[in-house]
Design a protein around this motif. Structure first.
Motif, PDB file in Angstrom:
ATOM      1  N   PHE A  41      25.129  29.162   1.295  1.00 29.90           N
ATOM      2  CA  PHE A  41      24.468  27.896   1.612  1.00 29.90           C
ATOM      3  C   PHE A  41      24.013  27.891   3.078  1.00 29.90           C
ATOM      4  CE2 PHE A  41      27.580  25.662  -1.537  1.00 29.90           C
ATOM      5  CZ  PHE A  41      26.966  26.311  -2.597  1.00 29.90           C
ATOM      6  N   PRO A  42      22.772  27.519   3.377  1.00 30.28           N
ATOM      7  CA  PRO A  42      22.311  27.437   4.772  1.00 30.28           C
ATOM      8  C   PRO A  42      22.837  26.172   5.443  1.00 30.28           C
ATOM      9  CG  PRO A  42      20.534  26.809   3.307  1.00 30.28           C
ATOM     10  CD  PRO A  42      21.688  27.227   2.418  1.00 30.28           C
ATOM     11  N   TRP A 211      14.998  33.704  -9.387  1.00 29.15           N
ATOM     12  CA  TRP A 211      14.808  34.304  -8.070  1.00 29.15           C
ATOM     13  C   TRP A 211      15.968  35.210  -7.655  1.00 29.15           C
ATOM     14  CZ3 TRP A 211      13.227  29.506  -9.594  1.00 29.15           C
ATOM     15  CH2 TRP A 211      11.847  29.266  -9.543  1.00 29.15           C
ATOM     16  N   LEU A 212      16.951  35.371  -8.524  1.00 25.39           N
ATOM     17  CA  LEU A 212      18.111  36.211  -8.207  1.00 25.39           C
ATOM     18  C   LEU A 212      17.985  37.562  -8.906  1.00 25.39           C
ATOM     19  CD1 LEU A 212      21.029  33.600  -8.357  1.00 25.39           C
ATOM     20  CD2 LEU A 212      19.724  34.383  -6.368  1.00 25.39           C
ATOM     21  N   GLY A 290      13.022  35.120   3.123  1.00 27.57           N
ATOM     22  CA  GLY A 290      14.121  35.840   3.749  1.00 27.57           C
ATOM     23  C   GLY A 290      15.467  35.394   3.223  1.00 27.57           C
ATOM     24  N   HIS A 291      15.598  34.095   2.990  1.00 25.24           N
ATOM     25  CA  HIS A 291      16.839  33.537   2.455  1.00 25.24           C
ATOM     26  C   HIS A 291      17.133  34.112   1.071  1.00 25.24           C
ATOM     27  CE1 HIS A 291      19.944  30.589   1.507  1.00 25.24           C
ATOM     28  NE2 HIS A 291      19.265  30.237   0.431  1.00 25.24           N
ATOM     29  N   LEU A 295      20.244  36.383  -0.289  1.00 24.15           N
ATOM     30  CA  LEU A 295      21.028  36.025  -1.475  1.00 24.15           C
ATOM     31  C   LEU A 295      21.144  37.214  -2.425  1.00 24.15           C
ATOM     32  CD1 LEU A 295      19.733  32.528  -2.684  1.00 24.15           C
ATOM     33  CD2 LEU A 295      21.881  33.024  -1.548  1.00 24.15           C
ATOM     34  N   CYS A 296      20.013  37.852  -2.674  1.00 22.49           N
ATOM     35  CA  CYS A 296      20.001  38.952  -3.634  1.00 22.49           C
ATOM     36  C   CYS A 296      20.869  40.116  -3.153  1.00 22.49           C
ATOM     37  CB  CYS A 296      18.560  39.412  -3.877  1.00 22.49           C
ATOM     38  SG  CYS A 296      17.585  38.213  -4.813  1.00 22.49           S
ATOM     39  N   GLN A 297      20.816  40.404  -1.881  1.00 27.99           N
ATOM     40  CA  GLN A 297      21.661  41.472  -1.358  1.00 27.99           C
ATOM     41  C   GLN A 297      23.135  41.105  -1.459  1.00 27.99           C
ATOM     42  OE1 GLN A 297      20.867  44.541  -0.579  1.00 27.99           O
ATOM     43  NE2 GLN A 297      23.028  44.983  -0.185  1.00 27.99           N
TER      44      GLN A 297
END
Length: 405
Positions: A41-42, A211-212, A290-291, A295-297
């Motif tokens: 979470f940002p 998006w994941l 970028g966010h 997340l994916c990484q």
């Protein structure tokens, strides 16, 4: 005497939500809930823009908004979806309290007793819960490695009509499905649209994990391939921003959105203005690409840890999916194993999972389980799968050789 409405009969509480009560002990390693990792979470960004919105934009962030949702958010979503090839005007979008509210609203708008809804075997438990109070017939369609068995779907639609049901909706999660992690091939997405056109049905495409993606190339959404406006899209920011904001959206033809808005007015009048403004700021002021890459990484490491641990610790009789994204791995054991009963043994070993049976509209799947890698660390995943492997081996040891196959 309490006289509850007919629709309350036969509707059960979420097996997952009930299970979470037993997994809150600090020494239990849980693969149960599909909760996103709070580490993603940002927090600083959200704290900053929340303060700005409350202090300097209170008329828009603390006041009621329209039932459809904040105009700037719907405009931003229209642009964002265009990047996915989904053409939707602001008027074709309604903001919902998470995508779960969208499922319930579609049930209100479309479903009557005697209607048929076609779902995967297995499918998202929350969808089954949302549809059941409206008493449709839920028709399960086997799920293959690349999506629904579409020949089975064709036969099921025709059989439903033959016995007097009215086919209404086909519900699908084509990207990293909850619970299996399955991703549909483009060929099957296109064929699904052909079937919907031939049979004059609507498709509900749920894309919470879209998006994941951790490996492989993106496949167009069903909505992006749709030329006839037969697809209703549900999306949420719970998995890519913060689950507690409860901001989602329903995207569809204007006629559908109008009916949904009418029903939504009776449900909540409007969604929370502040959280919608936070999502507006996220889409306009934050490095969203970028966010999502971060997340994916983050989740890719966890998925790889779980797949490696399963290979090390599970007996050869166990099978599991190898998703390209999302938050879940799906495991299947020999038919003689009941994972609901086995859960008691697993909890005694301080590891938790979700039994698979509740995800099946037809009550099958007693030998399956869903494993979420989202919350646990890589070390916890290794320890937890090792514990679960012991439990599964003990369960199999009690079976005859024939039952183990």
């Amino acid at each position: 005497m309490l006289r509850f409405a007919e629709r309350t009969r036969g509707v059960k509480r979420s097996a997952i939500r009930e299970l979470l009560k037993y997994t809150e002990q600090p020494d239990v390693i849980s693969f149960a809930g599909g909760l996103p990792d709070p580490a993603t979470f940002p927090v600083e960004f959200l704290a900053k823009v929340a303060a700005e919105e409350i202090l300097h934009n209170s008329m828009k962030s603390l006041q009621y908004t329209t039932t459809e949702g904040k105009r700037p958010l719907r405009e931003a979503l229209s642009r964002w979806l265009a990047e996915e090839g989904i053409a939707a005007t602001m008027e074709e979008i309604v903001i919902t309290n998470g995508s779960q509210q969208g499922l319930d609203l579609l049930g209100r708008v479309f479903l009557d007793p005697g209607d048929a809804v076609f779902v995967s075997l297995p499918t998202y438990l929350g969808a089954l819960q949302a549809f059941r109070p409206y008493h449709p017939t839920l028709v399960g369609i086997p799920l293959e490695e690349d999506g629904m068995d579409l020949e089975f779907l064709r036969r099921a639609i025709r059989e439903a009509r033959r016995v007097g049901y009215t086919p209404k909706l086909i519900y699908v999660i084509p990207d990293f499905q909850n619970p299996t992690g399955t991703t549909w091939s483009e060929e099957k997405r296109r064929e699904l649209l052909r079937i919907a056109g031939e049979e004059d049905l609507l498709i509900v495409e749920d894309i919470p994990y879209r998006w994941l993606r951790y490996r492989g190339d993106p496949i167009p959404t069903v909505a992006a391939l749709d030329k006839e406006k037969r697809v209703i899209v549900l999306l949420t920011f719970s998995k890519i921003l913060a689950a507690g904001l409860r901001v989602g959206a329903l995207v569809g033809p204007q006629e559908v959105v109008n009916a949904v808005v009418t029903m939504k007015q009776g449900a909540d009048l409007c969604g929370p203005s502040l959280t919608q403004r936070l999502v507006v700021r996220f889409l306009s002021d934050y490095d969203v690409r970028g966010h999502i890459a971060r997340l994916c990484q983050h989740y890719k490491v966890k998925l790889e840890a779980m797949l490696a641990a399963l290979a090390r610790h599970m007996p050869e009789e166990a099978k599991w999916t190898r998703p390209e994204g999302g938050l879940f791995v799906w495991a299947e054991l020999p038919q003689a194993v009941d994972t609901t009963k086995m859960l008691e043994r697993a909890l005694a070993r301080k590891v938790a999972y979700v039994p698979g049976q509740p995800f099946f509209a037809d009550g099958s799947g007693q030998n399956t389980m869903r494993l979420s890698f989202a919350l646990a660390s890589a070390d916890e995943i290794e320890k937890g799968i090792q514990r679960l492997g012991h439990v599964v081996k003990e369960e199999l040891a009690a079976l005859s050789p024939a039952q183990r196959r």
